[in-house]
Design a protein around this motif. Structure first.
Motif, PDB file in Angstrom:
ATOM      1  N   VAL A  61       0.882  -1.148   0.068  1.00 51.90           N
ATOM      2  CA  VAL A  61       0.074  -0.002   0.096  1.00 51.90           C
ATOM      3  C   VAL A  61       0.970   1.252   0.090  1.00 51.90           C
ATOM      4  O   VAL A  61       2.041   1.340   0.428  1.00 51.90           O
ATOM      5  CB  VAL A  61      -0.841  -0.009   1.105  1.00 51.90           C
ATOM      6  N   SER A  62       0.340   2.258  -0.535  1.00 49.63           N
ATOM      7  CA  SER A  62       1.030   3.597  -0.436  1.00 49.63           C
ATOM      8  C   SER A  62      -0.198   4.732  -0.274  1.00 49.63           C
ATOM      9  O   SER A  62      -1.185   4.452  -0.446  1.00 49.63           O
ATOM     10  CB  SER A  62       1.939   3.784  -1.765  1.00 49.63           C
ATOM     11  N   LEU A  63       0.500   5.768   0.022  1.00 49.84           N
ATOM     12  CA  LEU A  63      -0.487   7.048   0.073  1.00 49.84           C
ATOM     13  C   LEU A  63      -0.729   7.697  -1.195  1.00 49.84           C
ATOM     14  O   LEU A  63      -1.187   8.790  -1.211  1.00 49.84           O
ATOM     15  CB  LEU A  63      -0.011   7.931   1.425  1.00 49.84           C
ATOM     16  N   GLU A  64      -0.037   7.293  -2.209  1.00 48.00           N
ATOM     17  CA  GLU A  64       0.400   8.488  -3.398  1.00 48.00           C
ATOM     18  C   GLU A  64      -1.620   8.202  -4.051  1.00 48.00           C
ATOM     19  O   GLU A  64      -2.175   7.112  -3.876  1.00 48.00           O
ATOM     20  CB  GLU A  64       1.001   7.959  -4.319  1.00 48.00           C
ATOM     21  N   ALA A  65      -1.865   9.104  -4.604  1.00 48.24           N
ATOM     22  CA  ALA A  65      -3.131   9.368  -5.175  1.00 48.24           C
ATOM     23  C   ALA A  65      -4.287   8.931  -4.119  1.00 48.24           C
ATOM     24  O   ALA A  65      -5.169   8.252  -4.523  1.00 48.24           O
ATOM     25  CB  ALA A  65      -3.136   8.155  -6.395  1.00 48.24           C
ATOM     26  N   GLY A  66      -4.031   9.411  -3.091  1.00 51.91           N
ATOM     27  CA  GLY A  66      -5.192   9.400  -2.073  1.00 51.91           C
ATOM     28  C   GLY A  66      -5.010   7.784  -1.527  1.00 51.91           C
ATOM     29  O   GLY A  66      -6.244   7.583  -0.479  1.00 51.91           O
ATOM     30  N   GLY A  67      -4.262   7.148  -1.716  1.00 51.75           N
ATOM     31  CA  GLY A  67      -4.013   5.736  -1.248  1.00 51.75           C
ATOM     32  C   GLY A  67      -4.130   4.723  -2.338  1.00 51.75           C
ATOM     33  O   GLY A  67      -5.109   4.814  -3.211  1.00 51.75           O
ATOM     34  N   THR A  68      -3.160   3.767  -2.316  1.00 56.59           N
ATOM     35  CA  THR A  68      -3.031   3.026  -3.316  1.00 56.59           C
ATOM     36  C   THR A  68      -2.692   1.691  -3.013  1.00 56.59           C
ATOM     37  O   THR A  68      -1.906   1.317  -1.923  1.00 56.59           O
ATOM     38  CB  THR A  68      -2.189   3.338  -4.613  1.00 56.59           C
ATOM     39  N   LEU A  69      -3.391   0.566  -3.394  1.00 54.22           N
ATOM     40  CA  LEU A  69      -3.117  -0.980  -3.243  1.00 54.22           C
ATOM     41  C   LEU A  69      -2.526  -1.584  -4.329  1.00 54.22           C
ATOM     42  O   LEU A  69      -3.337  -1.632  -5.360  1.00 54.22           O
ATOM     43  CB  LEU A  69      -4.427  -1.606  -2.787  1.00 54.22           C
ATOM     44  N   TYR A  70      -1.358  -2.043  -4.060  1.00 57.89           N
ATOM     45  CA  TYR A  70      -0.625  -2.896  -5.334  1.00 57.89           C
ATOM     46  C   TYR A  70      -0.762  -4.373  -5.103  1.00 57.89           C
ATOM     47  O   TYR A  70      -0.567  -4.530  -3.768  1.00 57.89           O
ATOM     48  CB  TYR A  70       0.735  -2.234  -5.330  1.00 57.89           C
ATOM     49  N   ILE A  71      -1.119  -4.842  -6.081  1.00 58.96           N
ATOM     50  CA  ILE A  71      -1.339  -6.469  -5.848  1.00 58.96           C
ATOM     51  C   ILE A  71      -0.442  -7.146  -7.291  1.00 58.96           C
ATOM     52  O   ILE A  71      -0.762  -6.681  -8.300  1.00 58.96           O
ATOM     53  CB  ILE A  71      -2.745  -6.923  -5.974  1.00 58.96           C
ATOM     54  N   ASN A  72       0.437  -7.995  -6.626  1.00 61.37           N
ATOM     55  CA  ASN A  72       0.995  -8.852  -7.756  1.00 61.37           C
ATOM     56  C   ASN A  72      -0.269 -10.022  -8.239  1.00 61.37           C
ATOM     57  O   ASN A  72      -0.343 -10.845  -7.227  1.00 61.37           O
ATOM     58  CB  ASN A  72       2.380  -9.448  -7.263  1.00 61.37           C
ATOM     59  N   PRO A  73      -0.569  -9.899  -9.455  1.00 63.70           N
ATOM     60  CA  PRO A  73      -1.686 -10.937  -9.896  1.00 63.70           C
ATOM     61  C   PRO A  73      -1.296 -12.379  -9.661  1.00 63.70           C
ATOM     62  O   PRO A  73      -1.920 -13.115  -9.349  1.00 63.70           O
ATOM     63  CB  PRO A  73      -1.943 -10.726 -11.369  1.00 63.70           C
ATOM     64  N   GLU A  74      -0.029 -12.715  -9.767  1.00 67.77           N
ATOM     65  CA  GLU A  74       0.349 -14.037  -9.741  1.00 67.77           C
ATOM     66  C   GLU A  74       0.510 -14.361  -8.421  1.00 67.77           C
ATOM     67  O   GLU A  74       0.186 -15.540  -8.013  1.00 67.77           O
ATOM     68  CB  GLU A  74       2.062 -14.365 -10.362  1.00 67.77           C
TER      69      GLU A  74
END
Length: 159
Positions: free
Chosen positions: A36-49
């Motif tokens: 997770v990051s705070l960029e763009a109001g909060g972002t959840l990054y997920i590796n699809p694999e």
């Protein structure tokens, strides 16, 4: 991709689901797991694999990322320099709070052991070293790991 897990969370972990539904989602192979990051109001990054390979633990992983936000681990990481050791300590602090958090899973196509107090304590006990207390703040785990041989750059082993 995460919609089914979010729907499942609405039944029992609604607070976390509500928080996560507000985040922008980015699916990428540039990270090995999720973040997770705070960029763009909060972002959840997920590796699809990673996501697909660990289908049975998806709710736990989403709660994990939520707790990083709730405990301000992102802001605190910036204050501490964001070292790999900080990340391990933060993971240890939150993973013991998550019901059913797995001890291992598949990361980048390989079996991986996750940062849990149980995993660390097994290795520490096998080496005849003192073990960690569960359910403590990240500062406790950070200091414990440093005292037992792990450096800020992630090298060294606490075992």
């Amino acid at each position: 991709m995460i919609e089914n897990a979010l729907l499942k969370m609405l039944e029992g972990d609604r607070f976390y689901a509500d928080l996560l539904m507000r985040l922008r989602r980015v699916y990428t192979n540039k990270i090995p797991t999720a973040a997770v990051s705070l960029e763009a109001g909060g972002t959840l990054y997920i590796n699809p694999e990673f996501w697909e390979a660990n289908a049975g633990s998806q709710v736990q992983f989403l709660i994990h990322e939520s707790l990083h936000l709730l405990f301000d681990h992102i802001g605190r990481a910036k204050e501490s320099g964001g070292t790999p050791l900080f990340n391990v300590a933060a993971d240890l602090a939150i993973n013991c709070m998550i019901r059913g958090f797995p001890n291992s899973g598949i990361v980048q196509g390989k079996q991986a052991v996750f940062a849990t107090v149980e995993n660390y304590n097994q290795a520490l006990a096998a080496a005849g070293k003192p073990t960690m207390e569960p359910n403590r703040a990240y500062e406790y785990y950070y200091e414990f790991l440093k005292e037992h041989g792990q450096s800020d750059d992630g090298s060294g082993q606490p075992m």
